[in-house]
Design an enzyme around this catalytic site. Structure first.
Site, PDB file in Angstrom:
ATOM      1  N   ASP A 265       0.868  -1.180   0.000  1.00 11.93           N
ATOM      2  CA  ASP A 265       0.000   0.000   0.000  1.00 11.93           C
ATOM      3  C   ASP A 265       0.906   1.233   0.000  1.00 11.93           C
ATOM      4  OD1 ASP A 265      -1.655   2.117   0.685  1.00 11.93           O
ATOM      5  OD2 ASP A 265      -2.863   0.942   2.089  1.00 11.93           O
ATOM      6  N   HIS A 266       0.856   1.957  -1.110  1.00  9.34           N
ATOM      7  CA  HIS A 266       1.804   3.069  -1.274  1.00  9.34           C
ATOM      8  C   HIS A 266       1.489   4.241  -0.342  1.00  9.34           C
ATOM      9  CE1 HIS A 266       5.132   4.943  -3.017  1.00  9.34           C
ATOM     10  NE2 HIS A 266       4.820   4.953  -4.292  1.00  9.34           N
ATOM     11  N   ARG A 267       0.325   4.211   0.330  1.00  7.10           N
ATOM     12  CA  ARG A 267       0.024   5.273   1.294  1.00  7.10           C
ATOM     13  C   ARG A 267       0.852   5.083   2.558  1.00  7.10           C
ATOM     14  NH1 ARG A 267      -6.198   4.289   2.008  1.00  7.10           N
ATOM     15  NH2 ARG A 267      -5.299   2.221   2.247  1.00  7.10           N
TER      16      ARG A 267
END
Ligand code: CAO
Length: 398
Positions: free
Chosen positions: A374-376
């Site tokens: 999850d790039h967040r």
């Protein structure tokens, strides 16, 4: 023209409250009932509207300020009318001066959609009203579960994409013979969860090749005496746990308002292919297990999954998942994250390849793996470090 100070209305039981949104700026033209600020009450957001047509002369507060009843928050310029004069005496415009906490209306609108008890700012409410979206269906990721514009966008995106991705039976039925098969409940639920994950999580996948020659040698030795058959997956679980201990954000959950929950337990979900569809039972406290115990857990959980014997507790509480398609082949694939987890490791088929070591060709067993994250929560550099660590741990053997 006349200037009027707008003051914070009666807030009921609350002593003071936080300004969570300022909906206008200096110089803005206001129409009666336009929201000016949004206050946060215990359960919902509370919009303070303008009672006049006018121009915003000044905003004397900022987002995040705590304010009390009677504090000035804005100055507006209005035409001097009879109506205005009568209000001016009262200092607080009547509609923003409720008599008791019951009179403090959460932001609602005369529209048919009931926004009572919903924690969302005016911009989000406005869009929801216009598009007739029921905000109760959206879980907010902001402070106190406030629904942010991003939550609304994700909701709109996921509902439109999941609906529009269905084929229209009527438009396809004239092209040839077909039959309709009903998907199992597990597949239907899986499809919904996968769509939500794919639409709401910015996925990135990082690929790596790992030399498992040492582990394969050790596994062959251990399998000679072990009552439980060891597969490469058990070794991966042990090594993944070490990597999660070293890089805690990979074992976390994004809980909203910029906060991540770093979980100090290591529950590893294992994707199991069953006739009914994909299930992901969880090896609980994998950090406390040795390799044989991990292998036993995989065998037991896979058996239960295939025989529909899994209990709810076997399927919940995961902190990271591994999806192994190894025996089935493939050189790589991009696994989909299993929320609320933030990363998943996909394992493809290991193959023997000749590798040049010095001036000699030696045979190595190379395992292709892919980490979706999850790039967040995780950056590319974090993923690189995690994978380098995992690779070197695996290449050392056990
Ligand atoms: N490369 C090459 N061979 C592999 C391998 C890999 N990465 N992983 C396992 N193998 C071998 C095993 O060693 C075993 O071979 P031997 O019998 O010669 O020792 C054989 O493949 C079968 O292994 P297995 O499938 O019985 O055991 P496992 O521990 O690897 O996997 C389980 C268990 C439950 C994960 C698996 O049966 C399964 O269901 N996998 C499917 C997961 C899936 O569908 N993922 C996709 C999700 S996305 O849609």
């Amino acid at each position: 023209m006349k200037e009027i100070e707008l003051k914070v209305p009666n807030l009921g039981e609350a002593e003071d409250t936080e300004i969570i949104e300022i909906s206008v700026k200096k110089g803005d033209k206001l129409n009666k009932n336009d929201p000016i600020i949004v206050l946060e009450s215990e359960k919902a957001a509370m919009e303070v509207p303008s009672d006049f047509d006018g121009i915003v002369k000044d905003i004397v507060v900022k987002e995040g300020d705590s304010v009390k009843e009677g504090e000035v928050f804005a100055v507006i310029e209005v035409a001097e009318t009879e109506e205005m004069k009568s209000v001016e005496d009262a200092t607080i415009p009547p509609s923003v001066e409720p008599k008791s906490s019951k009179d403090v209306e959460p932001i609602t609108n005369a529209s048919s959609i009931d926004f009572n008890g919903i924690n969302a700012g005016p911009a989000v409410r406005k869009i929801a009203r216009e598009l007739e979206i029921d905000l109760k269906k959206i879980s907010g990721s902001g402070k106190n579960a406030m629904i942010t514009k991003e939550d609304l966008k994700n909701f709109i995106h996921s509902s439109t994409s999941s609906n529009s991705s269905y084929a229209h039976l009527d438009s396809l039925k004239d092209f040839g013979e077909f039959e309709i098969e009903q998907q199992s409940k597990i597949r239907k639920l899986g499809a919904k969860n996968l769509t939500e994950s794919w639409n709401s999580i910015p996925h990135v996948t990082h690929f790596e090749e790992i030399d498992i020659s040492i582990i394969e040698g050790q596994r062959a030795e251990q399998n000679k005496t072990s009552a439980t058959k060891l597969t490469p997956l058990s070794y991966l679980v042990i090594k993944v746990v070490s990597a999660l201990q070293e890089f805690p954000q990979f074992n976390s959950a994004l809980v909203g308002d910029g906060k991540i929950m770093l979980r100090k337990y290591f529950n590893i979900g294992i994707a199991v292919d069953t006739k009914e569809g994909l299930l992901v039972p969880v090896i609980k406290e994998a950090d406390k297990l040795n390799i044989t115990e991990v292998a036993n857990e995989i065998i037991t959980l896979a058996e239960k999954a295939k025989n529909k014997k899994l209990l709810e507790r076997n399927l919940s509480g995961g902190t990271f998942s591994i999806s192994s398609l190894g025996p089935m082949g493939g050189v790589g694939f991009t696994p989909i994250i299993n929320p609320p987890e933030v990363a998943i490791l996909g394992v493809s088929r290991a193959k023997k390849v000749p590798v040049l070591e010095g001036d000699k060709l030696v045979e190595k067993t190379i395992l292709p793996v892919a980490l979706s994250y999850d790039h967040r929560v995780i950056n590319g550099a974090d993923a690189g470090k995690f994978m380098n660590f995992l690779k070197s741990e695996i290449e050392k053997g056990v």
